[in-house]
Scaffold this active site. Structure first.
Site, PDB file in Angstrom:
ATOM      1  N   GLY A   1      -5.393  -2.984   8.671  1.00 24.11           N
ATOM      2  CA  GLY A   1      -5.096  -1.859   9.551  1.00 24.11           C
ATOM      3  C   GLY A   1      -4.893  -2.233  10.999  1.00 24.11           C
ATOM      4  O   GLY A   1      -4.878  -1.365  11.874  1.00 24.11           O
TER       5      GLY A   1
ATOM      6  N   GLY B   1      -3.407  -7.334   7.962  1.00 19.56           N
ATOM      7  CA  GLY B   1      -2.812  -7.493   9.288  1.00 19.56           C
ATOM      8  C   GLY B   1      -1.381  -7.982   9.290  1.00 19.56           C
ATOM      9  O   GLY B   1      -0.780  -8.152  10.344  1.00 19.56           O
TER      10      GLY B   1
ATOM     11  N   LYS C   1      -7.892   1.009  -5.304  1.00 23.16           N
ATOM     12  CA  LYS C   1      -9.092   0.469  -4.664  1.00 23.16           C
ATOM     13  C   LYS C   1     -10.349   1.210  -5.088  1.00 23.16           C
ATOM     14  O   LYS C   1     -10.355   2.444  -5.177  1.00 23.16           O
ATOM     15  CB  LYS C   1      -8.968   0.583  -3.135  1.00 23.16           C
TER      16      LYS C   1
ATOM     17  N   ARG D   1      -6.825 -20.496   6.502  1.00 24.57           N
ATOM     18  CA  ARG D   1      -7.102 -21.873   6.948  1.00 24.57           C
ATOM     19  C   ARG D   1      -8.530 -22.272   6.601  1.00 24.57           C
ATOM     20  O   ARG D   1      -8.792 -23.429   6.264  1.00 24.57           O
ATOM     21  CB  ARG D   1      -6.869 -21.996   8.460  1.00 24.57           C
TER      22      ARG D   1
ATOM     23  N   GLY E   1      -0.294  -3.698   3.905  1.00 25.13           N
ATOM     24  CA  GLY E   1      -0.872  -2.361   3.884  1.00 25.13           C
ATOM     25  C   GLY E   1      -0.147  -1.452   4.837  1.00 25.13           C
ATOM     26  O   GLY E   1       0.982  -1.031   4.602  1.00 25.13           O
ATOM     27  N   SER E   2      -0.792  -1.199   5.967  1.00 25.80           N
ATOM     28  CA  SER E   2      -0.236  -0.296   6.963  1.00 25.80           C
ATOM     29  C   SER E   2       1.095  -0.797   7.510  1.00 25.80           C
ATOM     30  O   SER E   2       1.903  -0.018   8.011  1.00 25.80           O
ATOM     31  CB  SER E   2      -1.228  -0.155   8.120  1.00 25.80           C
TER      32      SER E   2
ATOM     33  N   ASP F   1       0.839  -1.203   0.000  1.00 28.24           N
ATOM     34  CA  ASP F   1       0.000   0.000   0.000  1.00 28.24           C
ATOM     35  C   ASP F   1       0.870   1.246   0.000  1.00 28.24           C
ATOM     36  O   ASP F   1       1.798   1.349   0.817  1.00 28.24           O
ATOM     37  CB  ASP F   1      -0.853   0.051   1.281  1.00 28.24           C
TER      38      ASP F   1
END
Lengths: 214, 296
Positions: free
Chosen positions: B155, B216, B83, B167, B237-238, B26
């Site tokens: 995030g 995450g 996005k 999973r 991302g973050s 990101d």
């Protein structure tokens, strides 16, 4: 499928830093060769040939440098190790890119333009005439690619594809599309701007194995 | 030439094949995009704010300003994704006209339609969509998605939801593989997915398109874990630009994604990285604030 006596014992490395390496390995195995994924420099030892797959050429180039593989692959190629580069692999094998700069193997006497056909929205499929494949079949080379007759056009899959802008005198252009060279051969080096590994058509892998078998 | 076919499913899904084994990062501007490319990202995702900021700021999150996207496209040679809100087909039309390389119809932005996702077959640009289970993944593919990513919980810097979703999908695919053909009809009904796709998965034991992990991931070990669990690449991302040293962390995550099965390399690249992003415990967020429940 029966293993051809010439190619059955070959160990073909597939550079597995990033991109469509698994599909190349599958195609090689269908042709009867053994595929070895290569992620570290030591895994380059003892190969009969090497495939540099499609992926992001900027990324693959940077990773080759940071894993200290660029010089090693370059000297293997210069020493005659057969190499097959598809898309990003074609870019990597080139002497020069026409736009910008990035780490290159500088092995094949071609200048390439990256993303020459445009961004992803311009990516396309097109049938290609590749006379070398027909003559390979005429020469009696067993092609395992039964669903694809020797004379049939090759299914070209072009994804943000490069083209060969210019080539030196030692380079054979194997295929063109709308006036642009999209496949070529120079001694031990085979390149395509498109992705045979995504098609199920094994003829170009067979051609490469024939080069690797000498 | 009439024989040239643009925007086929083969070339859409094919680009995702080329991204495999890579890290999609990101970025919010050209400077970050260059850092990401330098770190070895195989693509960048252009967005206005990274998910942790969207979470903190609240309000409606929308497609980026086209100016930002164009600036990022000019700054790098790797593919640029962007996005669009779930169901917002006009944002998608705009992104296609900007010639982004992939559209993420993303739960990280505020949904624009609570019943319908975008009909992705109408576009020549490919789409990636999030999924928390197999049924959701197959519904997105039936709408034309050319790539799937497990949603995780964006995030948070907490990998637990990414693990759960990977999973879950893998487990459901294994179940399908063990069923006989008569049982697949009921499975399709329960998964709320087209029977043809259910039959394809049962036969091949994988999704018909590439599946990345997202939501995450914050460390090299997180990326390698998701790869070992079967992800074909990762979105971060973050996790990169909210960490203390994005360039070093980005490079380490790229290396961990390539060498995901090599603990020696993983130990080396995990060493001496400055602080990761802070991270959130999922329970503290509250069920109603989870982004993964967006999309249907």
């Amino acid at each position: 499928m029966a293993r051809s006596p010439k190619t059955g014992h070959l160990i073909i490395g597939v550079l597995a830093l990033q991109g469509a390496f698994r599909e190349h390995a599958t195609a090689l195995e269908k042709c009867g060769a053994a595929a070895r994924q290569v992620r570290r420099r030591r895994e380059l030892a003892g190969l009969d040939a090497l495939i540099i797959p499609g992926g992001e050429s900027t990324t693959i180039g940077k990773l080759m440098v940071s894993y200290h593989m660029l010089d090693e692959i370059k000297s293997l190629g210069a020493a005659g190790l057969p190499m097959f580069g598809t898309c990003a692999g074609l870019v990597m094998l080139a002497r020069q890119v026409a736009d910008g700069d990035q780490p290159l193997l500088n092995l094949m006497d071609i200048t390439v333009r990256r993303n020459a056909f445009g961004r992803q929205v311009k990516s396309f499929e097109a049938p290609l005439e590749i006379p070398a494949l027909a003559s390979m079949a005429a020469a009696g080379v067993n092609s395992g690619a039964a669903p694809f007759p020797a004379a049939a056009p090759f299914p070209g899959i072009f994804i943000r594809a490069p083209w060969i802008e210019s080539a030196g005198p030692g380079v054979d252009i194997l295929a063109e599309l709308e006036g642009h060279a999209v496949a070529a051969l120079q001694n031990n080096l085979l390149v395509t701007a498109f992705h045979p590994e995504l098609t199920g058509d094994l003829r170009l892998h067979e051609l490469f194995l024939r080069i690797a078998a000498g | 030439m009439s024989e040239i076919k643009i925007g086929t499913m083969t070339v859409k899904a094919g680009l995702a094949e080329m991204l495999k084994g890579g890290v999609i990062m990101d970025v919010t501007d050209a400077e970050q995009a260059k850092i990401a490319e330098e770190a070895g990202a195989c693509a960048v995702m252009a967005l206005e704010r990274v998910p942790s900021d969207i979470r903190a700021d609240g309000g409606v999150a929308r497609m980026s300003d086209p100016e930002k996207i164009t600036e990022i496209q000019k700054a790098v040679t790797i593919p640029v994704m962007a996005k669009a809100r779930i169901g917002h087909f006009v944002e998608a039309q705009i992104l296609q006209s900007l010639e982004v390389d992939y559209i993420d119809e993303s739960e990280v932005l505020t949904p624009a339609d609570e019943a319908n996702h975008i009909n992705k077959w109408k576009f020549t640009v490919p789409f990636v969509c999030g999924a928390v289970n197999l049924g959701e993944a197959l519904r997105r593919i039936s709408e034309g998605a050319a790539m799937i990513r497990t949603k995780g919980e964006a995030g948070t810097g907490n990998v637990v939801e990414a693990v759960r979703h990977m999973r879950t999908i893998n487990g459901e695919m294994k179940q399908l593989s063990s069923m006989d053909e008569d049982e697949l009809f009921r499975a399709a009904k329960e998964l709320r997915a087209p029977i043809e796709l259910v039959q394809w998965v049962a036969k091949n034991g994988k999704l018909p398109v590439v599946n990345f992990s997202a939501g995450g991931l914050a460390t090299p070990a997180d990326a390698a874990m998701m790869m070992q669990l079967g992800a074909e690449g990762v979105f971060v991302g973050s996790g990169i630009f909210k960490s203390e040293d994005p360039a070093a962390r980005g490079k380490a995550i790229v290396e961990a994604t390539t060498h995901y099965n090599d603990p020696e390399v993983l130990a080396r690249v995990s060493t001496g990285l400055k602080s990761a992003m802070a991270g959130l415990e999922i329970k503290e967020i509250g069920e109603e604030n989870l982004l993964q429940h967006r999309g249907w």
